[in-house]
Design a protein around this motif. Structure first.
Motif, PDB file in Angstrom:
ATOM      1  N   UNK A  77       0.823  -1.199   0.000  1.00  0.00           N
ATOM      2  CA  UNK A  77       0.000   0.000   0.000  1.00  0.00           C
ATOM      3  C   UNK A  77       0.864   1.257   0.000  1.00  0.00           C
ATOM      4  N   UNK A  78       0.216   2.379  -0.160  1.00  0.00           N
ATOM      5  CA  UNK A  78       0.930   3.661  -0.088  1.00  0.00           C
ATOM      6  C   UNK A  78       1.578   3.829   1.295  1.00  0.00           C
ATOM      7  N   UNK A  79       0.889   3.389   2.332  1.00  0.00           N
ATOM      8  CA  UNK A  79       1.436   3.464   3.694  1.00  0.00           C
ATOM      9  C   UNK A  79       2.699   2.619   3.817  1.00  0.00           C
ATOM     10  N   UNK A  80       2.668   1.412   3.263  1.00  0.00           N
ATOM     11  CA  UNK A  80       3.847   0.537   3.297  1.00  0.00           C
ATOM     12  C   UNK A  80       4.998   1.179   2.538  1.00  0.00           C
ATOM     13  N   UNK A  81       4.706   1.765   1.385  1.00  0.00           N
ATOM     14  CA  UNK A  81       5.744   2.453   0.616  1.00  0.00           C
ATOM     15  C   UNK A  81       6.363   3.589   1.436  1.00  0.00           C
ATOM     16  N   UNK A  82       5.539   4.342   2.123  1.00  0.00           N
ATOM     17  CA  UNK A  82       6.042   5.450   2.956  1.00  0.00           C
ATOM     18  C   UNK A  82       6.960   4.942   4.056  1.00  0.00           C
ATOM     19  N   UNK A  83       6.597   3.816   4.671  1.00  0.00           N
ATOM     20  CA  UNK A  83       7.443   3.236   5.722  1.00  0.00           C
ATOM     21  C   UNK A  83       8.789   2.791   5.156  1.00  0.00           C
ATOM     22  N   UNK A  84       8.759   2.179   3.981  1.00  0.00           N
ATOM     23  CA  UNK A  84       9.999   1.731   3.347  1.00  0.00           C
ATOM     24  C   UNK A  84      10.888   2.930   3.028  1.00  0.00           C
ATOM     25  N   UNK A  85      10.298   3.982   2.504  1.00  0.00           N
ATOM     26  CA  UNK A  85      11.065   5.193   2.170  1.00  0.00           C
ATOM     27  C   UNK A  85      11.651   5.816   3.440  1.00  0.00           C
ATOM     28  N   UNK A  86      10.859   5.882   4.517  1.00  0.00           N
ATOM     29  CA  UNK A  86      11.360   6.441   5.788  1.00  0.00           C
ATOM     30  C   UNK A  86      12.506   5.598   6.348  1.00  0.00           C
ATOM     31  N   UNK A  87      12.363   4.284   6.329  1.00  0.00           N
ATOM     32  CA  UNK A  87      13.428   3.405   6.815  1.00  0.00           C
ATOM     33  C   UNK A  87      14.676   3.544   5.943  1.00  0.00           C
ATOM     34  N   UNK A  88      14.475   3.769   4.652  1.00  0.00           N
ATOM     35  CA  UNK A  88      15.607   3.967   3.748  1.00  0.00           C
ATOM     36  C   UNK A  88      16.384   5.221   4.115  1.00  0.00           C
ATOM     37  N   UNK A  89      15.682   6.295   4.462  1.00  0.00           N
ATOM     38  CA  UNK A  89      16.365   7.525   4.887  1.00  0.00           C
ATOM     39  C   UNK A  89      17.238   7.270   6.114  1.00  0.00           C
ATOM     40  N   UNK A  90      16.724   6.495   7.050  1.00  0.00           N
ATOM     41  CA  UNK A  90      17.511   6.153   8.244  1.00  0.00           C
ATOM     42  C   UNK A  90      18.732   5.334   7.836  1.00  0.00           C
ATOM     43  N   UNK A  91      18.526   4.321   6.991  1.00  0.00           N
ATOM     44  CA  UNK A  91      19.637   3.488   6.533  1.00  0.00           C
ATOM     45  C   UNK A  91      20.696   4.342   5.841  1.00  0.00           C
ATOM     46  N   UNK A  92      20.273   5.220   4.963  1.00  0.00           N
ATOM     47  CA  UNK A  92      21.223   6.058   4.218  1.00  0.00           C
ATOM     48  C   UNK A  92      22.007   6.987   5.138  1.00  0.00           C
ATOM     49  N   UNK A  93      21.398   7.384   6.242  1.00  0.00           N
ATOM     50  CA  UNK A  93      22.099   8.273   7.181  1.00  0.00           C
ATOM     51  C   UNK A  93      23.275   7.563   7.848  1.00  0.00           C
ATOM     52  N   UNK A  94      23.317   6.239   7.776  1.00  0.00           N
ATOM     53  CA  UNK A  94      24.423   5.474   8.367  1.00  0.00           C
ATOM     54  C   UNK A  94      25.568   5.271   7.375  1.00  0.00           C
ATOM     55  N   UNK A  95      25.361   5.681   6.130  1.00  0.00           N
ATOM     56  CA  UNK A  95      26.345   5.436   5.080  1.00  0.00           C
ATOM     57  C   UNK A  95      27.059   6.711   4.657  1.00  0.00           C
ATOM     58  N   UNK A  96      28.162   6.525   4.028  1.00  0.00           N
ATOM     59  CA  UNK A  96      28.887   7.631   3.416  1.00  0.00           C
ATOM     60  C   UNK A  96      28.878   7.409   1.904  1.00  0.00           C
ATOM     61  N   UNK A  97      27.674   7.179   1.367  1.00  0.00           N
ATOM     62  CA  UNK A  97      27.516   6.911  -0.062  1.00  0.00           C
ATOM     63  C   UNK A  97      26.520   7.908  -0.642  1.00  0.00           C
ATOM     64  N   UNK A  98      26.670   8.155  -1.910  1.00  0.00           N
ATOM     65  CA  UNK A  98      25.739   9.038  -2.596  1.00  0.00           C
ATOM     66  C   UNK A  98      25.330   8.419  -3.933  1.00  0.00           C
ATOM     67  N   UNK A  99      25.052   7.117  -3.903  1.00  0.00           N
ATOM     68  CA  UNK A  99      24.676   6.395  -5.112  1.00  0.00           C
ATOM     69  C   UNK A  99      23.202   6.637  -5.427  1.00  0.00           C
ATOM     70  N   UNK A 100      22.829   6.454  -6.684  1.00  0.00           N
ATOM     71  CA  UNK A 100      21.399   6.503  -7.009  1.00  0.00           C
ATOM     72  C   UNK A 100      20.674   5.361  -6.291  1.00  0.00           C
ATOM     73  N   UNK A 101      19.382   5.561  -6.038  1.00  0.00           N
ATOM     74  CA  UNK A 101      18.584   4.581  -5.299  1.00  0.00           C
ATOM     75  C   UNK A 101      17.389   4.162  -6.153  1.00  0.00           C
ATOM     76  N   UNK A 102      17.031   2.892  -5.998  1.00  0.00           N
ATOM     77  CA  UNK A 102      15.865   2.360  -6.698  1.00  0.00           C
ATOM     78  C   UNK A 102      15.102   1.463  -5.721  1.00  0.00           C
ATOM     79  N   UNK A 103      13.781   1.496  -5.819  1.00  0.00           N
ATOM     80  CA  UNK A 103      12.936   0.626  -5.001  1.00  0.00           C
ATOM     81  C   UNK A 103      12.321  -0.447  -5.886  1.00  0.00           C
ATOM     82  N   UNK A 104      12.633  -1.700  -5.578  1.00  0.00           N
ATOM     83  CA  UNK A 104      12.102  -2.843  -6.325  1.00  0.00           C
ATOM     84  C   UNK A 104      11.209  -3.668  -5.410  1.00  0.00           C
ATOM     85  N   UNK A 105      10.373  -4.472  -6.045  1.00  0.00           N
ATOM     86  CA  UNK A 105       9.542  -5.429  -5.316  1.00  0.00           C
ATOM     87  C   UNK A 105       9.742  -6.803  -5.946  1.00  0.00           C
ATOM     88  N   UNK A 106       9.906  -7.799  -5.100  1.00  0.00           N
ATOM     89  CA  UNK A 106       9.901  -9.183  -5.550  1.00  0.00           C
ATOM     90  C   UNK A 106       8.683  -9.830  -4.907  1.00  0.00           C
TER      91      UNK A 106
END
Length: 123
Positions: A77-106
Motif C-alpha cells: 500500500x501507499x502506507x507501506x511504501x512510505x514506511x519503506x522510504x522512511x526506513x531507507x532515509x535512516x539506513x542512508x544516514x548510516x552510510x557515506x555513499x551518494x549512489x542513485x537509489x531504486x525501489x524494487x519489489x519481488x
C-alpha cells in the motif's frame, strides 16, 4: 491458545525468511550484489538491500500463498511504501555513499512464481 498463536507467528516468520532467501538467490542470479538483509529501525524494515552496478536497490519481498485476499503486489500500500522510504532515509544516514537509489519489489506466489518489479515506486 497462546501456544497456537506463537506457532502461527513462528511459521509466518519462517515463510518470510524463506521468501527473502528465494528472492535474494533470484536477484543474485540476475547480477545484483547483496549489501544487507533485514535492516530494522523504528520506521520499519528493509527486507533486502543490494546493488545493481552503482545503484543501491531497496527490495521489498512479498509472499502470498494464494491470491484469495489480493496478490503479493497489491499488498504494498501507499502506507507501506512510505514506511519503506522512511526506513531507507535512516539506513542512508548510516552510510557515506551518494549512489542513485531504486525501489524494487519481488513478489512470490504460493506456486513459486517470482515477479520482479524494478522501480516499483518513486523515491
Amino acid at each position: 491458545m497462546l501456544l497456537t498463536k506463537l506457532k502461527t507467528k513462528a511459521a509466518h516468520l519462517l515463510r518470510g525468511e524463506s521468501a527473502e532467501q528465494q528472492a535474494q538467490k533470484f536477484l543474485i542470479s540476475k547480477g545484483l550484489k547483496p549489501v544487507c538483509r533485514n535492516f530494522r529501525c523504528k520506521q520499519g524494515e528493509l527486507d533486502l538491500i543490494m546493488t545493481d552496478n552503482k545503484t543501491l536497490v531497496i527490495i521489498e519481498v512479498r509472499f502470498r500463498k494464494t491470491n484469495k485476499y489480493g496478490s503479493a503486489l497489491e499488498s504494498i500500500t501507499h502506507t507501506k511504501q512510505s514506511r519503506i522510504i522512511s526506513a531507507t532515509h535512516i539506513y542512508l544516514s548510516t552510510l557515506k555513499r551518494d549512489d542513485p537509489i531504486r525501489f524494487d519489489v519481488v513478489a512470490i506466489s504460493g506456486n513459486g512464481d517470482i515477479d520482479w518489479i524494478q522501480n516499483a515506486f518513486p523515491t
